[in-house]
Design a protein around this motif. Structure first.
Motif, PDB file in Angstrom:
ATOM      1  N   UNK A 241       0.829  -1.208   0.000  1.00 51.33           N
ATOM      2  CA  UNK A 241       0.000   0.000   0.000  1.00 51.33           C
ATOM      3  C   UNK A 241       0.864   1.260   0.000  1.00 51.33           C
ATOM      4  N   UNK A 242       2.068   1.154   0.574  1.00 51.48           N
ATOM      5  CA  UNK A 242       2.976   2.300   0.588  1.00 51.48           C
ATOM      6  C   UNK A 242       3.782   2.392  -0.700  1.00 51.48           C
ATOM      7  N   UNK A 243       4.081   1.225  -1.295  1.00 54.12           N
ATOM      8  CA  UNK A 243       4.963   1.200  -2.454  1.00 54.12           C
ATOM      9  C   UNK A 243       4.170   1.527  -3.720  1.00 54.12           C
ATOM     10  N   UNK A 244       3.751   2.769  -3.832  1.00 55.01           N
ATOM     11  CA  UNK A 244       3.024   3.219  -5.017  1.00 55.01           C
ATOM     12  C   UNK A 244       3.931   3.120  -6.234  1.00 55.01           C
ATOM     13  N   UNK A 245       3.328   2.969  -7.391  1.00 50.79           N
ATOM     14  CA  UNK A 245       4.101   2.864  -8.628  1.00 50.79           C
ATOM     15  C   UNK A 245       5.054   4.055  -8.759  1.00 50.79           C
ATOM     16  N   UNK A 246       6.286   3.758  -9.169  1.00 51.76           N
ATOM     17  CA  UNK A 246       7.274   4.826  -9.329  1.00 51.76           C
ATOM     18  C   UNK A 246       6.914   5.778 -10.463  1.00 51.76           C
ATOM     19  N   UNK A 247       5.952   5.398 -11.287  1.00 54.28           N
ATOM     20  CA  UNK A 247       5.497   6.328 -12.325  1.00 54.28           C
ATOM     21  C   UNK A 247       4.830   7.560 -11.713  1.00 54.28           C
ATOM     22  N   UNK A 248       4.367   7.445 -10.453  1.00 57.73           N
ATOM     23  CA  UNK A 248       3.804   8.627  -9.786  1.00 57.73           C
ATOM     24  C   UNK A 248       4.894   9.683  -9.547  1.00 57.73           C
ATOM     25  N   UNK A 249       6.134   9.243  -9.395  1.00 58.20           N
ATOM     26  CA  UNK A 249       7.229  10.206  -9.265  1.00 58.20           C
ATOM     27  C   UNK A 249       7.352  11.029 -10.543  1.00 58.20           C
ATOM     28  N   UNK A 250       7.177  10.358 -11.687  1.00 57.37           N
ATOM     29  CA  UNK A 250       7.243  11.074 -12.963  1.00 57.37           C
ATOM     30  C   UNK A 250       6.057  12.019 -13.125  1.00 57.37           C
ATOM     31  N   UNK A 251       4.876  11.559 -12.692  1.00 53.08           N
ATOM     32  CA  UNK A 251       3.705  12.434 -12.776  1.00 53.08           C
ATOM     33  C   UNK A 251       3.903  13.668 -11.898  1.00 53.08           C
ATOM     34  N   UNK A 252       4.507  13.474 -10.730  1.00 51.59           N
ATOM     35  CA  UNK A 252       4.814  14.602  -9.854  1.00 51.59           C
ATOM     36  C   UNK A 252       5.795  15.554 -10.540  1.00 51.59           C
ATOM     37  N   UNK A 253       6.809  14.992 -11.203  1.00 45.96           N
ATOM     38  CA  UNK A 253       7.744  15.812 -11.949  1.00 45.96           C
ATOM     39  C   UNK A 253       7.082  16.589 -13.067  1.00 45.96           C
ATOM     40  N   UNK A 254       6.107  15.963 -13.726  1.00 37.45           N
ATOM     41  CA  UNK A 254       5.354  16.648 -14.778  1.00 37.45           C
ATOM     42  C   UNK A 254       4.593  17.844 -14.202  1.00 37.45           C
TER      43      UNK A 254
END
Length: 410
Positions: A241-254
């Motif tokens: 539940x904590x290990x969200x997809x690392x693609x969210x890091x990219x979305x945050x960067x966007x």
């Protein structure tokens, strides 16, 4: 069998030669992730810029895809155990399915189509992952198994680096569109399939007769697992539940205004950081114990996500992502090596199936919950929520899962 928090005293200065099967499977993962990571870091950008979809759609896509894969991993692992350990055929089928579906994302006309194709891609992952991990464990002596899984994860992450850099270079220096770049991912994917087909020969001797094996395998039910493994898998489910997809890091960067090319470079840097520490982390897991390295990786995620929630610049995101990758890479081999410690040789496929199933059961609610918190509140709230869950999982790992293992061995 070593306790996860106790060392296996292996001389780290002595170079260990890995079996050919482990090396070939590592190279297969390199080329497959080369293909995958031309595509995966572009998915959040594709959703946000082409289909006007946000974090909820991304969470649904990644959650559904991972959940489908995880349910199949239990079946595939158990199936290859029932086949007396013949695993290559199912592994090859899984890689073929993923590398047929993934390039078609370049032709998707809506985020729903992305969901369907991404799910097919992950079905392929579901078919291959548990049998492949069992093949690594089958081929490797127990005292260097952490090293073997660390080596495999290092090549896996190196492929992600190559994929992200290739996508960034093509977008920066050519006239190809996002869709065309995704279509070209078929080339390294084909290389992975050819290498697996030609590079690994399964031995036909020393097989347990299927009728005898069916009598010796434990029933496929949760209660048949050892108590330590049950505790570890429950904690792992919470950590998912904590290990969200690392693609969210990219979305945050966007959302911070970072360009597509720079996001691809960030993705490559994150995976390069993992690749740098994965093999050494596996060796350290052999020496200091699997649990110590898992604790390091999980703590890195908790601290990194908390730090991401506070940053507002691209430089900050770069620094945190690289630190996150370095420490997470150290623990990746240990997580899988620990599962092989719990399993008997004729049930390794089933054990890895349970591992992948449990980590995926929470995938849909995890991705959706992260996306909904992001949508309703903001990105910072979502990353803080994930960090708190990770810290809770760390506490449970230390005070609940490890004592169960100690009692089991006494």
């Amino acid at each position: 069998m070593n306790k996860p928090d106790q060392p296996n005293h292996v001389n780290l200065s002595v170079a260990k030669k890995l079996p050919q099967t482990v090396v070939v499977l590592g190279l297969v993962s390199f080329f497959n992730d080369f293909a995958s990571d031309i595509v995966v870091p572009l998915i959040p950008i594709l959703l946000a810029t082409v289909f006007a979809a946000g974090p909820v759609a991304l969470g649904l896509i990644e959650g559904v895809a991972d959940a489908l894969a995880s349910f199949l991993k239990l079946w595939s692992g158990r199936h290859t155990d029932m086949k007396s350990g013949r695993r290559k055929g199912l592994v090859l089928t899984g890689y073929m399915l993923s590398n047929l579906a993934r390039p078609l994302l370049g032709l998707a006309g809506s985020w729903v189509t992305v969901l369907l194709l991404r799910s097919v891609d992950r079905v392929g992952k579901g078919l291959r992952s548990a049998p492949r991990d069992a093949m690594v464990a089958d081929a490797t002596p127990s005292h260097i198994r952490g090293y073997a899984f660390g080596f495999h994860r290092a090549l896996d992450n190196a492929g992600a680096v190559a994929g992200g850099l290739t996508a960034a270079a093509v977008l920066a220096w050519s006239d190809l569109s996002l869709s065309e770049v995704i279509l070209w991912s078929a080339v390294p994917g084909f290389a992975a399939i050819v290498l697996l087909g030609a590079g690994i020969k399964e031995k036909k001797g020393d097989r347990i007769p299927p009728e005898k094996l069916q009598r010796t395998l434990s029933p496929l039910r949760w209660s048949a697992l050892s108590v330590p493994m049950q505790h570890y898998l429950w904690v792992l489910m919470l950590f998912t539940f904590a290990r969200a997809s690392e693609t969210f890091i990219l979305l945050f960067g966007h959302e911070l205004g970072i360009s597509v090319v720079e996001l691809l470079l960030l993705w490559s840097a994150l995976n390069l950081a993992k690749a740098i520490t994965s093999t050494q982390g596996g060796q350290l897991a052999n020496h200091f114990g699997r649990g110590a390295l898992i604790l390091i990786g999980w703590s890195a995620l908790a601290i990194s996500f908390l730090a991401i929630s506070q940053i507002t610049t691209s430089i900050g995101l770069w620094m945190i992502s690289i630190c996150y990758g370095l420490f997470m890479g150290m623990s990746e081999g240990a997580e899988r090596a620990l599962i092989s410690d719990y399993a008997s040789p004729d049930e390794r496929g089933t054990a890895f199936g349970w591992y992948h199933l449990v980590s995926g059961i929470a995938a849909i609610p995890s991705g959706l919950l992260f996306g909904v918190i992001w949508h309703v509140y903001n990105a910072a709230a979502a990353f803080i929520f994930a960090s708190v869950l990770a810290f809770l999982a760390i506490v449970l790992l230390r005070v609940w899962a490890w004592p169960a293992r100690q009692g089991y061995n006494e």
